[in-house]
Design an enzyme around this catalytic site. Structure first.
Site, short mmCIF file in Angstrom:
data_model
loop_
_atom_site.label_atom_id
_atom_site.label_comp_id
_atom_site.label_asym_id
_atom_site.label_seq_id
_atom_site.Cartn_x
_atom_site.Cartn_y
_atom_site.Cartn_z
N SER A 107 37.46 34.94 60.51
CA SER A 107 38.20 35.60 61.16
C SER A 107 39.19 35.14 62.05
CB SER A 107 37.11 35.94 62.04
OG SER A 107 37.50 37.10 63.03
N TYR A 130 43.69 39.73 63.24
CA TYR A 130 43.87 41.17 64.35
C TYR A 130 45.48 40.72 65.62
CZ TYR A 130 38.63 42.14 64.30
OH TYR A 130 37.37 42.51 64.38
N THR A 156 42.16 44.22 59.43
CA THR A 156 40.89 45.33 59.65
C THR A 156 41.24 46.07 60.60
OG1 THR A 156 39.27 43.47 59.61
CG2 THR A 156 38.77 45.03 61.20
N LYS A 212 40.54 46.42 54.90
CA LYS A 212 39.43 47.11 55.59
C LYS A 212 38.90 47.54 57.15
CE LYS A 212 35.67 43.40 57.43
NZ LYS A 212 34.64 43.95 58.62
N HIS A 236 32.48 48.00 59.74
CA HIS A 236 32.67 47.53 60.95
C HIS A 236 30.42 47.01 61.06
CE1 HIS A 236 35.48 44.50 63.15
NE2 HIS A 236 33.82 44.05 63.63
C1 LIG Z 1 28.64 39.06 65.04
C2 LIG Z 1 29.46 39.69 64.22
C3 LIG Z 1 31.38 40.11 64.32
C4 LIG Z 1 32.24 39.78 63.63
N1 LIG Z 1 33.62 40.05 63.76
C5 LIG Z 1 34.27 40.70 63.07
C6 LIG Z 1 35.68 39.99 62.90
O1 LIG Z 1 36.20 39.51 63.79
N2 LIG Z 1 37.13 40.42 62.35
C7 LIG Z 1 36.45 41.86 61.38
O2 LIG Z 1 37.40 42.46 60.86
N3 LIG Z 1 34.95 42.24 61.25
C8 LIG Z 1 34.38 41.59 62.10
N4 LIG Z 1 32.42 41.23 62.20
C9 LIG Z 1 32.80 43.06 60.91
C10 LIG Z 1 32.08 42.16 59.64
O3 LIG Z 1 33.12 41.57 59.25
C11 LIG Z 1 31.09 42.81 58.48
O4 LIG Z 1 32.31 44.51 58.15
C12 LIG Z 1 29.72 43.78 58.99
O5 LIG Z 1 29.16 43.01 59.31
C13 LIG Z 1 29.09 44.02 57.83
O6 LIG Z 1 28.10 44.85 58.25
P1 LIG Z 1 26.96 44.30 58.15
O7 LIG Z 1 26.51 42.84 59.11
O8 LIG Z 1 25.79 45.20 58.65
O9 LIG Z 1 27.03 43.28 57.15
C14 LIG Z 1 31.74 41.21 62.70
C15 LIG Z 1 30.27 41.61 62.45
C16 LIG Z 1 29.92 40.91 62.72
C17 LIG Z 1 28.06 41.12 62.96
#
Ligand SMILES: Cc1cc2nc3c(=O)[nH]c(=O)nc-3n(C[C@H](O)[C@H](O)[C@H](O)COP(=O)(O)O)c2cc1C
Length: 358
Positions: A107, A130, A156, A212, A236
């Protein structure tokens, strides 16, 4: 770190290690958290139609993922502020991914920064950005990511504005990655991102582009037409728009629309090996597991994430064997059907004691 033998122990250890703010940031989601719950309801609703009397003495779950010879069809998706779970943050994840052999998406909203991660742990990796500046700013970063050795670039698209994460708002707390935006609606120039951005990246750079946050057939088709290299179904983890469908259900529609022209990845609620196998049956090439990644990191850094991946591998190969399948290419839609959800979904997928709300 004691060597845990179940994912339940890993989650318990993570709960023990994290303070309440960070725990809620990791396991929580947006507003009523309905999208997150639906991710689990959807996964629970798909059941297996196992086949019998096939030789499953050798089950193989290795597969290429964006050119990497991955040990599992699993990716560690981008986690903003992951340095809160373990001080080494994205570098710790990179080490574990390299030791075990799965793809990581780093990220842009975490520490260390992408160049430091690539320097410390060279090897195939994807960078997720981002947009916080103009096109020249974005171009400069993509050039630097390519120079640093990143083998894929991810935009994303489900985070054009930052959502209302109510667990955090209630405590007047926010992670570093959301601090500037938590009380506003904007996410820098991310809010102005459009199909023109996608066209520009494809015209200007020779690096695979992963989009994404796709959730409907219309956008999936448009991605393919725009030359996107991987269509990534995601809501997400329920952390952005509240009241969306389960990603496993969106996957079915997107796979049909893409018609095999590019790989389809999916995430959202996947916590267990059997969850992963369901998505593979429905046409996903790889499955992202975000909370899993964060929980394992919090449970004990790189060794815990490697251990969690080993257990996941055992769960995946066990589920495949018990469904009568020895090779990934033999998984298909006839092995699953939608049977309706059972009762209440627990958002951590089989770790009910730990989903105690707030
Ligand atoms: C703590 C946290 C931070 C996240 N930060 C980002 C991010 O910076 N960029 C992004 O595209 N998705 C981010 N996501 C989404 C994850 O990439 C992913 O799509 C999501 O966690 C999938 O669902 P799950 O947690 O149920 O496996 C984040 C998710 C979590 C839990």
């Amino acid at each position: 770190m004691a060597k845990f033998i179940t994912l339940t122990e890993m989650v318990r250890q993570a709960r023990h290690n994290l303070d309440r703010n960070v725990w809620d940031y990791l396991v929580g989601s947006a507003e009523t958290e309905s999208s997150q719950k639906r991710n689990r309801y959807g996964l629970d609703a798909w059941v297996f139609r196992p086949r019998i009397l096939n030789d499953v003495s050798t089950v193989v779950a290795r597969t290429p993922v964006l050119g990497m010879a991955a040990r599992l069809p699993v990716i560690m998706p981008p986690l903003g502020s992951c340095q809160l779970f373990e001080p080494g943050g994205a570098t710790t994840v990179a080490r574990a991914c390299q030791d075990f052999g799965v793809m990581q998406i780093v990220s842009s909203a975490c520490l260390p920064d992408f160049e430091a991660v690539a320097r410390d742990v060279p090897g195939p990796k994807i960078y997720q950005l981002y947009l916080l500046g103009d096109q020249a700013w974005m171009d400069d970063i993509i050039h630097r990511a390519i120079a640093a050795g990143y083998t894929g670039f991810c935009l994303t698209a489900d985070t054009q504005v930052y959502s209302r994460r109510e667990r955090d708002l209630l405590k007047r707390w926010g992670p570093p990655s959301g601090r500037q935006t938590t009380h506003t609606t904007g996410f820098g120039t991310q809010a102005a991102m459009s199909w023109d951005t996608v066209a520009h990246v494809k015209e200007t750079f020779d690096i695979p582009l992963i989009l994404k946050g796709v959730s409907v057939a219309e956008d999936a088709r448009r991605c393919v037409e725009a030359g996107v290299d991987v269509v990534y179904v995601s809501n997400h983890g329920g952390r952005q728009l509240d009241h969306t469908r389960a990603c496993i259900d969106a996957l079915v529609e997107v796979v049909a629309a893409v018609e095999g022209r590019v790989p389809v990845w999916v995430d959202g609620g996947f916590q267990r090996g059997a969850d992963v196998v369901k998505a593979l049956c429905l046409g996903a090439s790889a499955v992202g597991m975000g909370r899993f990644e964060g929980l394992a990191l919090a449970a004990g850094g790189a060794p815990a994430l490697v251990r969690a991946l080993e257990i996941l591998e055992h769960e995946i190969t066990t589920a495949m064997a018990l469904a009568g399948i020895a090779r990934l290419e033999d998984l298909g839609p006839s092995l699953v059907e939608r049977a309706g959800a059972m009762g209440q979904a627990d958002v951590l997928g089989g770790f009910p004691l730990l989903d105690q709300g707030y």
